[in-house]
Enzyme design. Structure first.
Site, PDB file in Angstrom:
ATOM      1  N   THR A   1      43.992  36.510  38.617  1.00  0.00           N
ATOM      2  CA  THR A   1      42.883  35.638  38.213  1.00  0.00           C
ATOM      3  C   THR A   1      42.861  35.366  36.714  1.00  0.00           C
ATOM      4  O   THR A   1      42.427  34.304  36.283  1.00  0.00           O
ATOM      5  CB  THR A   1      41.542  36.257  38.637  1.00  0.00           C
ATOM      6  OG1 THR A   1      41.536  37.641  38.272  1.00  0.00           O
ATOM      7  CG2 THR A   1      41.348  36.123  40.147  1.00  0.00           C
TER       8      THR A   1
ATOM      9  N   GLY B   1      36.405  47.855  38.558  1.00  0.00           N
ATOM     10  CA  GLY B   1      35.885  47.768  39.911  1.00  0.00           C
ATOM     11  C   GLY B   1      35.531  46.335  40.235  1.00  0.00           C
ATOM     12  O   GLY B   1      35.499  45.475  39.360  1.00  0.00           O
TER      13      GLY B   1
ATOM     14  N   CYS C   1      35.530  38.498  37.089  1.00  0.00           N
ATOM     15  CA  CYS C   1      34.923  39.402  38.074  1.00  0.00           C
ATOM     16  C   CYS C   1      33.446  39.667  37.805  1.00  0.00           C
ATOM     17  O   CYS C   1      32.725  40.110  38.704  1.00  0.00           O
ATOM     18  CB  CYS C   1      35.686  40.721  38.135  1.00  0.00           C
ATOM     19  SG  CYS C   1      35.853  41.538  36.538  1.00  0.00           S
TER      20      CYS C   1
ATOM     21  N   LEU D   1      37.015  45.702  32.159  1.00  0.00           N
ATOM     22  CA  LEU D   1      35.617  46.104  32.129  1.00  0.00           C
ATOM     23  C   LEU D   1      35.397  47.332  33.005  1.00  0.00           C
ATOM     24  O   LEU D   1      35.429  47.251  34.237  1.00  0.00           O
ATOM     25  CB  LEU D   1      34.727  44.945  32.602  1.00  0.00           C
ATOM     26  CG  LEU D   1      34.973  43.588  31.920  1.00  0.00           C
ATOM     27  CD1 LEU D   1      34.022  42.535  32.487  1.00  0.00           C
ATOM     28  CD2 LEU D   1      34.825  43.693  30.404  1.00  0.00           C
TER      29      LEU D   1
END
Length: 519
Positions: A103, A202, A235, A403
């Site tokens: 992505t 995550g 995300c 992150l």
């Protein structure tokens, strides 16, 4: 490749702060200059996102990142507590294995390469199978510039096959000291299972709550801007809107004014059928504009539509639109007051976004404080677009494309990972003045120079057996030390330098007390 990177890192770890900064800045500038070309290759190869947004991500990973870390000290003493007499000394990890997502392939590998350079680490990148060319080209641009500026050859490299065998070799190789894993849940779990330190991420399932105290137009502008940013592939992008009932009509009106399309009940049913494949996102809609998402679902909407809004009333495993959707589709919920909105937001995070990010649009301090204290999220953004805010573009969070989600999301860190996370910090600690006071002893007087650690001070046995006379450099160094102004300490240092140079020590400026060769 990994062996070569390890050897290069050994050399690079001896570089001064000035050398490191010069090399990192040169690499950053080269990547920034190639911004559009790399963004175009990424969109062409992956089929995800928008060129303009990829360019903004690349800018974040170059200019914005550099402005944030350029003054970060990563060589020698990086922490000083004169009162406690404790000093922190930076040591690089070694070879970093960097897992790169499809992505954000160019921006993520640029980001990881630059924080590795700044922290004196080597990097070997593992690209996603659908992003090999753009990832490898990004590494090539940075590597060539870094080597031209003086970096050792082989310090940065990239695998050319996006296979699980290659990924596993990178994860398991004993010469890889640390793993930076940005990617799907499976890859992150594999990184944590490799038996070595790892920074993982995550999934994000970020809800955006709009309180009755919010500036509705500002809130909607943030959400539309964020979801249109690279068509929702960050995300941390908003996956749902939770609206306080008193402002529902205002929010709906403003969304429509900004180009959003509200799906009918029948169209929502079609969207639910194509949102997931099994428990995973449907790649056919990832990073796609709203009209393309509708097309996959089997209905048509205007091409200029910004967001495809799907009204929802339920949250849970059996409701696919309450889960992460990295595209321009967004779920829409209505709450009765901020406490109800608070619980709905937590329930949404539990559907695959624990520890990641959340947004609250409000001016009521009580509401903002509740979001900050009660939400299991690592980034709580206030009146900000989630995509640009989470990565430090629209906020003053550390600029980052990795992150952390903390223990909420199974990660070791809740931070925006950056160069300071890639350093071992050794502690130099001096005995306290009064520890042996009862024995009539007083701690010896010592000092630590500001430049300590910036130059490599080692004692290596020379290859030649002959014992050389003191070099002119040694003589100069000895003569530069005052004989009286520093008292016994200066005399001791002079004595050691003379002893080491006469005994054949390869380093004329050695001041180590326990040199294995000289003593």
């Amino acid at each position: 490749m990994i062996r070569r990177a390890k050897e290069a890192e050994k050399v690079y770890s001896t570089f001064s702060q000035e050398q490191v900064d010069r090399i990192t800045e040169a690499a950053m500038q080269a990547a920034f200059d190639a911004n559009r070309r790399l963004a175009e290759i990424a969109v062409e190869e992956t089929g995800f996102g928008r060129v303009e947004s990829k360019m903004e991500k690349n800018t974040l990973s170059t200019k914005v990142l550099w402005n944030d870390i350029k003054n970060l000290k990563t060589v020698g003493i990086v922490e000083r507590d004169e009162a406690k007499k404790v000093f922190g000394i930076a040591v690089p990890f070694g070879v970093v294995g960097a897992i790169i997502p499809v992505t954000n392939p160019t921006s993520t590998v640029i980001f990881k390469a630059l924080i590795c350079l700044k922290s004196r680490n080597a990097m070997v990148a593992s690209p996603h199978p659908r992003a090999i060319r753009c990832t490898a080209e990004s590494v090539s641009v940075i590597r060539n510039a870094a080597e031209k500026a003086g970096a050792p050859e082989g310090l940065l490299d990239c695998l050319t096959l996006g296979t699980m065998e290659g990924v596993n070799e990178l994860l398991q190789n004993r010469d890889v000291a640390l793993i930076l894993a940005t990617g799907g849940t499976g890859l992150v779990r594999a990184a944590y299972s490799a038996g070595k330190p790892a920074f993982g991420v995550g999934p994000g399932n970020c809800p955006a709550y709009i309180d009755r105290s919010a500036d509705v137009r500002h809130a909607v502008t943030c959400i539309v801007s964020s979801k249109m940013f690279d068509y929702g592939t960050v995300c941390a992008s908003e996956q749902s809107i939770v609206v306080d009932r008193p402002v529902k009509d205002d929010v709906v009106r403003e969304l429509k004014n900004q180009g959003a399309y509200f799906a009918s009940e029948d169209e929502v049913g079609k969207l639910e059928k194509i949102a997931l494949i099994g428990n995973a996102m449907n790649p056919a809609i990832v990073g796609k504009p709203a009209h393309k998402v509708a097309e996959v679902a089997g209905f048509s909407i205007p091409r200029e539509t910004t967001l495809l809004v799907a009204p929802q009333t339920k949250i849970g495993r059996e409701y696919p639109l309450s889960k992460e959707q990295l595209c321009t589709m967004i779920a829409f919920y209505v709450s009765d007051g901020w406490r109800d909105g608070c619980q709905m937001s937590i329930d949404l995070l539990k559907q695959g976004g624990l520890g990641h990010s959340i947004v609250v649009h409000a001016t009521n301090e009580e509401v903002i404080l509740a979001w900050a204290l009660e939400k299991p999220a690592s980034r709580i953004m206030v009146n900000a677009p989630a995509s640009q805010g989470s990565v430090g573009y629209a906020t003053r969070l550390d600029p980052s494309m990795t992150l952390g989600c903390g223990t909420f999301g199974g990660n070791i860190s809740a931070d925006n990972i950056t160069a300071r996370h890639l350093l071992n910090i050794k502690r130099l600690a001096f005995v306290t003045d009064d520890f042996f006071a009862d024995k009539g002893l007083k701690a010896p007087r010592t000092g630590v120079a500001n430049s300590f650690g910036e130059k490599r001070i080692v004692c290596d046995k020379p290859k030649a057996a002959a014992i050389p006379a003191p070099s002119s450099a040694t003589a100069t160094l000895i003569s530069a030390i005052p004989r009286k102004s520093q008292g016994d300490q200066a005399s001791e240092i002079r004595s050691m330098i003379e002893k080491h140079s006469k005994s054949g020590c390869a380093v004329t400026s050695c001041t180590t007390r326990d040199c294995s060769y000289c003593t």
